[in-house]
Design an enzyme around this catalytic site. Structure first.
Site, short mmCIF file in Angstrom:
data_model
loop_
_atom_site.label_atom_id
_atom_site.label_comp_id
_atom_site.label_asym_id
_atom_site.label_seq_id
_atom_site.Cartn_x
_atom_site.Cartn_y
_atom_site.Cartn_z
N VAL A 67 43.00 40.61 31.23
CA VAL A 67 43.76 41.74 31.76
C VAL A 67 43.22 43.05 31.18
O VAL A 67 42.99 44.02 31.93
CB VAL A 67 45.28 41.59 31.44
CG1 VAL A 67 46.04 42.79 31.97
CG2 VAL A 67 45.84 40.30 32.04
N ASP A 93 39.37 44.61 19.91
CA ASP A 93 39.63 43.18 20.06
C ASP A 93 38.72 42.47 19.08
O ASP A 93 37.50 42.49 19.24
CB ASP A 93 39.33 42.73 21.50
CG ASP A 93 39.73 41.28 21.75
OD1 ASP A 93 39.60 40.46 20.83
OD2 ASP A 93 40.16 40.97 22.88
N VAL A 148 52.21 45.66 28.87
CA VAL A 148 52.43 44.60 29.87
C VAL A 148 52.03 43.25 29.26
O VAL A 148 51.78 42.29 29.98
CB VAL A 148 51.66 44.82 31.20
CG1 VAL A 148 52.22 45.97 32.00
CG2 VAL A 148 50.17 44.98 30.97
N ALA A 149 51.95 43.20 27.90
CA ALA A 149 51.54 41.94 27.25
C ALA A 149 52.77 41.12 26.89
O ALA A 149 53.26 40.33 27.71
CB ALA A 149 50.68 42.24 26.03
N ARG A 150 53.30 41.34 25.71
CA ARG A 150 54.51 40.67 25.27
C ARG A 150 55.33 41.64 24.43
O ARG A 150 54.78 42.38 23.59
CB ARG A 150 54.17 39.44 24.40
CG ARG A 150 53.77 38.21 25.22
CD ARG A 150 54.96 37.69 26.04
NE ARG A 150 54.62 36.57 26.90
CZ ARG A 150 54.17 36.67 28.15
NH1 ARG A 150 53.97 37.86 28.69
NH2 ARG A 150 53.94 35.60 28.87
N ASP A 174 56.89 46.64 30.32
CA ASP A 174 57.21 45.60 31.30
C ASP A 174 57.81 44.38 30.60
O ASP A 174 58.37 43.51 31.25
CB ASP A 174 55.92 45.19 32.04
CG ASP A 174 56.17 44.15 33.12
OD1 ASP A 174 57.13 44.35 33.91
OD2 ASP A 174 55.43 43.15 33.18
N GLU A 201 64.30 38.82 26.55
CA GLU A 201 64.34 39.10 28.00
C GLU A 201 65.46 38.30 28.65
O GLU A 201 65.54 37.08 28.43
CB GLU A 201 62.99 38.75 28.64
CG GLU A 201 61.89 39.69 28.16
CD GLU A 201 60.53 39.47 28.82
OE1 GLU A 201 60.41 38.56 29.67
OE2 GLU A 201 59.60 40.20 28.48
N HIS A 222 59.61 42.64 33.54
CA HIS A 222 58.53 41.64 33.45
C HIS A 222 57.98 41.32 34.85
O HIS A 222 58.00 40.19 35.32
CB HIS A 222 59.04 40.35 32.77
CG HIS A 222 57.92 39.54 32.18
ND1 HIS A 222 58.09 38.75 31.06
CD2 HIS A 222 56.63 39.37 32.54
CE1 HIS A 222 56.95 38.13 30.77
NE2 HIS A 222 56.05 38.50 31.67
N GLY A 225 54.75 42.12 35.75
CA GLY A 225 53.28 42.19 35.78
C GLY A 225 52.63 41.18 36.70
O GLY A 225 51.67 41.50 37.42
N ALA A 226 53.14 39.96 36.71
CA ALA A 226 52.50 38.91 37.51
C ALA A 226 53.14 38.77 38.88
O ALA A 226 52.74 37.91 39.67
CB ALA A 226 52.60 37.58 36.77
N1 LIG Z 1 53.47 41.30 32.10
C1 LIG Z 1 53.03 40.24 32.72
O1 LIG Z 1 53.61 39.77 33.67
C2 LIG Z 1 51.76 39.61 32.26
C3 LIG Z 1 50.88 39.05 33.18
C4 LIG Z 1 49.69 38.46 32.71
C5 LIG Z 1 49.46 38.42 31.36
N2 LIG Z 1 50.37 38.93 30.50
C6 LIG Z 1 50.13 38.93 29.07
O2 LIG Z 1 49.02 39.75 28.82
C7 LIG Z 1 48.34 39.31 27.66
C8 LIG Z 1 46.85 39.20 27.97
O3 LIG Z 1 46.62 38.24 28.96
P1 LIG Z 1 45.10 37.84 29.30
O4 LIG Z 1 45.16 36.96 30.49
O5 LIG Z 1 44.28 39.02 29.32
O6 LIG Z 1 44.76 36.97 28.03
P2 LIG Z 1 43.33 36.80 27.39
O7 LIG Z 1 43.46 35.61 26.50
O8 LIG Z 1 42.28 36.79 28.44
O9 LIG Z 1 43.14 38.10 26.50
C9 LIG Z 1 43.81 38.31 25.30
C10 LIG Z 1 42.87 39.03 24.38
O10 LIG Z 1 43.57 39.44 23.23
C11 LIG Z 1 42.67 39.37 22.17
N3 LIG Z 1 43.35 39.39 20.88
C12 LIG Z 1 43.88 38.36 20.18
N4 LIG Z 1 44.38 38.81 19.02
C13 LIG Z 1 44.15 40.15 19.00
C14 LIG Z 1 44.43 41.17 18.07
N5 LIG Z 1 45.06 40.90 16.91
N6 LIG Z 1 44.07 42.42 18.35
C15 LIG Z 1 43.44 42.72 19.51
N7 LIG Z 1 43.14 41.79 20.43
C16 LIG Z 1 43.50 40.53 20.18
C17 LIG Z 1 41.91 38.11 22.42
O11 LIG Z 1 40.69 38.09 21.72
C18 LIG Z 1 41.71 38.17 23.91
O12 LIG Z 1 40.47 38.75 24.22
C19 LIG Z 1 49.03 38.02 27.26
O13 LIG Z 1 50.00 38.32 26.30
C20 LIG Z 1 49.72 37.59 28.52
O14 LIG Z 1 50.80 36.76 28.26
C21 LIG Z 1 51.51 39.53 30.93
O1 LIG Z 2 51.99 35.53 30.72
C1 LIG Z 2 52.09 35.69 31.93
O2 LIG Z 2 51.42 35.04 32.75
C2 LIG Z 2 52.97 36.74 32.44
O3 LIG Z 2 53.76 37.27 31.45
C3 LIG Z 2 53.74 36.34 33.63
O4 LIG Z 2 54.92 35.71 33.29
P1 LIG Z 2 55.86 35.20 34.47
O5 LIG Z 2 55.21 33.99 35.01
O6 LIG Z 2 57.15 34.88 33.82
O7 LIG Z 2 55.94 36.30 35.45
#
Ligand SMILES: NC(=O)c1ccc[n+]([C@@H]2O[C@H](COP(=O)([O-])OP(=O)(O)OC[C@H]3O[C@@H](n4cnc5c(N)ncnc54)[C@H](O)[C@@H]3O)[C@@H](O)[C@H]2O)c1
Ligand SMILES: O=C(O)[C@H](O)COP(=O)(O)O
Length: 575
Positions: free
Chosen positions: A198, A217, A276-278, A302, A307, A326, A328-329
């Site tokens: 992301v 990262d 939009v992470a956690r 987000d 939650e 929440h 994002g997805a």
């Molecule tokens: N809001 C939503 O609906 C939504 C949707 C998709 C993903 N997410 C969240 O977004 C985040 C990223 O998803 P992704 O698919 O890119 O995952 P990903 O695993 O591809 O990327 C995560 C990155 O974070 C890095 N990381 C780990 N520890 C770290 C630190 N201490 N400092 C900096 N970087 C660090 C990792 O090296 C990795 O490159 C996750 O938390 C995921 O759950 C949220």
């Molecule tokens: O980690 C994820 O994939 C996102 O936070 C999406 O979560 P959701 O499936 O509950 O929308």
């Protein structure tokens, strides 16, 4: 004697021996390659598995699941209702809204074999408990990446231009053009924390908006970042120089409350934060303080620690905070993609296939997997056999496995084979079910120590393949007879020919007239045969003929030998 050269076949691992060391004795078993089927995951087969879908899943994914199993879609269950259902289910599919904790695994009483997380973050699944219960956890890591990145960009733009606040004001009858003057994005520094899937998609899009993008990262590759035009910098530098900070790391013990009073204090005054992470990666109370003090000008969130957040959450209600629940997805496209991705992963796991998105089991590339497949059943069977040879029924405490392979020891992934050895050692003497997920854990728990040795073997392509052994070495043997050196073995063929002059080696179909046919070709061309010997695998099967000659045969003579119909391969060797 075994001769080897540096030429190597990469894809020919061999497992020549497995040694079981027991308290009082050593048992050795020779391993042979079989054509056994791939039983890597060893998940128990049931006629029609039951798949519990605990949160809304896209229709295409549900269709796939229904083709394979009985699908129970029970949304909005309480934790108690979930625990009551899991003992009846082989697989459970969730999104981020369901806590799959230790109680869930314990309640399943061993029935639950797969948990599918329809999305990326697996922080709502207790991985340790899953592993201890031999339950595979798979996720859908790619299908919602773009949706999350687009939402991140939407929040950056909406926050910078007060879209949500202005919208709410106007709907309340207030036309407030002066209050909602925003800030521009172009030329501003955006620090991306977490440069994974992301994070890097957000970076691409933000560059398109004219922002200066940097990232932090600890695990990302600088080359990949450079390819997108992003510099990887330290955490301190990122947070202290950014105008905007966008969070994209997973929630883990090391990222928990990464943004807190201390880190907010180091930020540029007026920074804007997007998450939009956690929710848990921000100390939410500290964020409220930073907003109140003006260190953080605005935040767009987000995701939240809890939650949904409390209705009276100071953070959510803060006038400088933009929130979404929440989402994002949550695009039509992402949800269809995620549903298909998770359905395929869950069905694959229930079929006993290794999943490419396994979270708590080794992920093994397709290439390595196909290479190891023949050894998987072998490893389990040998371990089963060996453990039953141990007197006293107490099992084994220490196992040494030797892998001899043409692959470099650093490049030899033994996890699958090791898991199958553990399975073979433990299952015959206990009621424990061992699979790829819980193998290492189970061995440790039962005090079985596995030591592994990797031996590099160089493999050769022989000009005369009959000289090769099963392990890819060229093998020849000899002895001295009446003071004269003799060749006594070529590959697995026994011969006896004195090592004088030169030698022709032929492999042929064992049939009458072969010695005469080769002898006539040589005799007609005045090549004197000084010795001749034939060794064969079995009557009328294959034979190797070793012919000692005083003169070097011409090319034409050798061609004639090669043209004799039953000759399968031959070589002329000068001594
Ligand atoms: N809001 C939503 O609906 C939504 C949707 C998709 C993903 N997410 C969240 O977004 C985040 C990223 O998803 P992704 O698919 O890119 O995952 P990903 O695993 O591809 O990327 C995560 C990155 O974070 C890095 N990381 C780990 N520890 C770290 C630190 N201490 N400092 C900096 N970087 C660090 C990792 O090296 C990795 O490159 C996750 O938390 C995921 O759950 C949220
Ligand atoms: O980690 C994820 O994939 C996102 O936070 C999406 O979560 P959701 O499936 O509950 O929308």
């Amino acid at each position: 004697m075994a001769a080897t050269t540096s030429q190597s076949h990469l894809l020919r691992p061999t497992l020549p021996s497995l040694r079981l060391r027991c308290p009082s004795s050593i048992h050795s078993v020779s391993l042979r390659r079989t054509n056994g089927t791939d039983r890597i995951s060893s998940l128990r087969a049931v006629s029609k598995p039951t798949i519990l879908v605990a949160e809304k899943l896209g229709a295409a994914g549900l269709e796939l699941l229904k083709e394979f199993g009985n699908v129970d879609c029970s949304y909005n269950m309480s934790p108690e209702e979930l625990c009551a259902k899991v003992p009846l289910c082989d697989a459970l599919i969730v999104r981020s809204g369901t806590k799959v904790n230790r109680t869930v695994f314990e309640s399943s009483a061993g029935r639950l074999r797969v948990v599918g997380r329809a999305g990326v973050g697996i922080d709502n699944v207790d991985l340790l408990a899953a592993t201890e219960h031999g339950c595979l956890v798979v996720n859908a890591p790619t299908a919602n990446t773009v949706a999350a990145a687009e939402h991140g960009i939407a929040l950056i733009a909406a926050m910078a231009r007060n879209v949500a606040q202005a919208d709410a004001a106007l709907k309340a009858g207030k036309w407030m053009r002066n209050k909602y003057v925003g800030v521009s994005l172009v030329g501003k520094t955006l620090a991306i924390l977490g440069f994974g899937k992301v994070g890097s998609e957000v970076a691409r899009r933000a560059k398109g908006l004219g922002m200066h993008v940097v990232a932090h990262d600890p695990y990302a590759s600088a080359a990949r970042a450079h390819a997108i035009g992003v510099d990887l910098i330290s955490f301190e530098e990122a947070i202290s120089t950014a105008d905007f900070i966008s969070l994209h790391m997973p929630l883990t013990p090391s990222t928990d409350k990464m943004l807190n009073d201390e880190t907010f204090a180091k930020m540029k005054k007026g920074v804007r934060i997007v998450n939009v992470a956690r929710g848990g990666v921000i100390d939410e109370e500290a964020l409220v303080r930073a907003l109140d003090s003006g260190i953080v000008a605005q935040a767009a969130l987000d995701v939240f620690t809890k939650e949904p957040p409390a209705a009276d959450s100071k953070l959510v209600l803060h006038e400088n905070v933009t929130v979404t629940p929440h989402l994002g997805a949550s695009t039509v496209e992402a949800q269809e993609g995620v549903a298909i991705e998770i359905a395929e992963a869950v069905v694959g796991a229930l079929k006993g296939e290794l999943s490419a998105t396994a979270v708590n089991a080794p992920m093994v590339s397709a290439e390595v997997l196909s290479e190891l497949a023949p050894y998987v059943e072998l490893a389990e069977k040998l371990a089963r056999l060996a453990v039953q040879l141990v007197a006293g029924g107490g099992g084994v405490k220490s196992v040494k496995v030797t892998y001899a392979s043409a692959r470099s020891p650093d490049d030899l992934d033994t996890r699958v084979i090791r898991a199958m050895i553990i399975k073979g050692l433990i299952e015959p003497i206990s009621s424990v079910f061992v699979n790829l997920v819980n193998a290492d854990f189970t061995a440790k728990q039962r005090g079985v120590r596995i030591t592994e040795e990797r031996v590099l073997i160089a493999q050769v392509n022989s000009k005369f393949p009959s000289a090769e052994t099963e392990t890819g070495e060229i093998s020849v043997a000899g002895r001295v007879k009446d003071g004269i050196p003799h060749l006594t073995q070529v590959g697995s063929f026994q011969v006896d020919v004195s090592l004088e002059g030169s030698i022709i080696l032929c492999r042929q179909v064992d049939q009458p007239g072969m010695i005469g046919a080769v002898g006539s070709v040589l005799g007609e061309r005045n090549v004197n045969v000084n010795f001749m010997s034939v060794g064969r695998s079995a009557p009328r099967k294959h034979a190797v003929m070793a012919i000692g000659v005083d003169e070097e045969p011409s090319k034409e003579t050798l061609t004639k030998i090669g043209e004799i119909p039953a000759i399968e391969e031959f070589v002329f060797l000068k001594l």
